[in-house]
Design an enzyme around this catalytic site. Structure first.
Site, PDB file in Angstrom:
ATOM      1  CG  HIS A 359      -2.067  -0.885   1.194  1.00 28.88           C
ATOM      2  ND1 HIS A 359      -3.020  -0.787   0.204  1.00 28.88           N
ATOM      3  CD2 HIS A 359      -2.469  -1.896   2.006  1.00 28.88           C
ATOM      4  CE1 HIS A 359      -3.957  -1.710   0.399  1.00 28.88           C
ATOM      5  NE2 HIS A 359      -3.642  -2.396   1.493  1.00 28.88           N
ATOM      6  CB  CYS A 402      -1.665   4.428  -4.075  1.00 29.60           C
ATOM      7  SG  CYS A 402      -2.895   3.307  -4.752  1.00 29.60           S
TER       8      CYS A 402
END
Length: 527
Positions: A359, A402
């Site tokens: 993440h 991301c």
């Protein structure tokens, strides 16, 4: 109280109706008041600012203001007739209220530039830098110098200015040599690097040589120093301006990457551009950090990441790399495994690869504990400063994470439910980017501030396209930047089943040669 009048903007002082002895006594009382108003650290700041005028061995024993003032008086640098140096020191240190309390109001209202200034611009620059550095930054600076200065000195409690003095003793820093300072500051506090560059420009008479053109320009119109990295701002602006529905019609990854594609085309069309050597005993290590289980924090588990891990493992083994997989690393473990990689002897290998699947947030890549590590912290671990055996060898980073929470969409206003076939976001990589050092490549799955997508049953768009194009193009002798251009094109054309979600990868690099992997003698692994 001492009354000081400034006449004709010169350092001529008269004391009204006061005998010489009373004047001297009043001046000493004033010095005592200054001493009592300063902290121990502020006294050391003064010591540093005066170090051009007093020998280091004499200043090394100073622990109180009165000791410094006595040294200055003995060298005729401070007196009741000439308090200018003291006033200059207080002004540099922004002790304006103390100046007012000492009844030097007239001084603060006068054009200071017309009076003698004894503190050099160089000392003022270093003091300015120190004022912008926090305690954590100081620890990081010491870490960067750990192989340059003795550990004994670095382990001492000292301020940044005292550290500067140690660097001067080792001839690592002086007014004509700010290279080490600039290199350190660029990593710790990039904004201050501009101030160092400005000082160097002003010191050279306000003239600089424009890079590549050789044209002189004045300080007033000096362009910002060119960065060896791709401009993320320009790229993002281009992405935002282009319709993502139009992106599906553009091949070769030209969306938001026009400047890079020109570079890539010149690389592939010009056979004279050299390549990194790929003739070592081994290709190198490929470290894969695969973060899947985020149950220890509030982030969701990354279903589908094991598909990416398996694809990367197969492809880089096929390319001749020793693949090392680290599963579910918290933020400290991510740094630790990079440091362990840096501690290896890479002399017999050609390059090193690090793939991070996790993440991501705007401020960094998330560990499975939910805490973040910046890209810069990861990449700098393999710099030649800490890993000399990787000097002038390519250090390749591939990041599936991301870089924010914005979604790139083809159209707006429509929503749809999640299901097993819908791509999911890894939103939870920072703008600090890769270090300004040669031989790095950082390929990220998306542009800054935007999410990237991962399909639970197929893996992520970016990693799967990367592996597919490596298998297809390496046997053809295609260089890595051209391969990443093709990845840009492939991913830019992808979308979810609703046609709404889009993604644009971004490579950044400081490579000085082409990266061309030797074609393996075996067949590529199956899809």
């Amino acid at each position: 109280m001492l009354q000081i009048n400034i006449r004709d903007k010169r350092d001529i002082f008269t004391v009204n109706t006061m005998s010489t002895s009373m004047k001297e006594l009043e001046f000493q009382r004033m010095l005592l008041q200054v001493q009592e108003s300063l902290t121990a650290d502020e006294v050391q700041d003064m010591v540093f600012l005066c170090s051009d005028h007093i020998a280091a061995k004499d200043l090394s024993t100073v622990s109180a203001g009165r000791q410094l003032f006595l040294l200055l008086e003995n060298r005729d640098l401070l007196s009741s007739e000439d308090p200018w140096l003291l006033l200059e020191l207080l002004r540099i240190m922004k002790q304006n209220s103390l100046i007012r309390n000492l009844h030097f109001d007239a001084f603060t209202q006068t054009d200071f530039s017309t009076f003698p200034q004894r503190v050099s611009r160089y000392r003022k620059l270093l003091y300015e830098v120190s004022e912008s550095i926090c305690d954590q930054d100081l620890k990081n600076i010491k870490f960067l110098l750990i192989k340059t200065l003795s550990r004994r000195k670095l382990e001492k409690e000292m301020t940044l200015l005292q550290l500067f003095l140690e660097m001067e003793k080792e001839d690592l820093l002086n007014e004509d040599n700010l290279d080490v300072l600039r290199e350190i500051i660029s990593k710790i506090h990039p904004g201050l690097e501009k101030r160092v560059i400005q000082y160097k420009t002003e010191s050279s008479g306000g003239m600089v040589i424009a890079q590549e053109t050789g044209i002189n320009s004045s300080d007033t119109d000096t362009p910002a120093p060119p960065s060896p990295l791709t401009s993320v701002d320009t790229m993002e602006d281009q992405v935002d301006r282009l319709s993502l529905s139009r992106a599906s019609e553009i091949s070769g990854g030209t969306v938001g990457n026009v400047q890079n594609n020109i570079m890539y085309q010149s690389l592939t069309e010009n056979p004279e551009i050299p390549q990194y050597e790929m003739t070592g005993d081994r290709r190198g290590v490929c470290l894969i950090i695969n973060n899947r289980d985020f149950s220890a924090c509030t982030l969701g588990n990354r279903e589908g990441t094991d598909i990416d891990k398996a694809s990367l493992e197969a492809v880089f083994q096929w390319l001749g790399f020793e693949v090392v997989v680290e599963q579910d690393c918290d933020h400290m473990r991510m740094l630790q495994v990079l440091r362990e990689l840096a501690s290896r002897d890479h002399t017999p290998v050609d390059c090193v690869v690090c793939c991070v699947l996790s993440h991501g947030r705007v401020e960094g890549i998330a560990g499975v504990d939910g805490e973040t590590v910046t890209v810069r912290e990861l990449t700098e671990t393999l710099s030649p400063m800490w890993c000399p055996s990787l000097f002038q060898k390519p250090k390749l980073f591939f990041i599936q994470a991301c870089r924010g929470t914005r979604e790139q969409r083809a159209v707006f206003g429509q929503t749809f439910p999640e299901d097993e076939d819908s791509p999911v976001s890894d939103a939870a990589v920072p703008r600090d980017s890769i270090p300004e050092a040669a031989d790095y490549l950082l390929a990220t799955s998306t542009v800054p501030h935007h999410v990237s997508y991962r399909e639970k049953g197929k893996g992520s768009w970016f990693i799967q396209s990367l592996c597919r194009n490596l298998k297809l193009l390496v046997p053809r002798g295609t260089d890595l930047l051209s391969i990443l251009t093709q990845v840009n094109g492939d991913v830019s054309r992808k979308t979810d089943k609703s046609g709404l979600r889009k993604q644009m990868p971004q490579p950044e690099y400081t490579l000085t040669k082409r990266v061309v992997f030797p074609p393996p003698k075996t067949q590529p692994p199956p899809p």
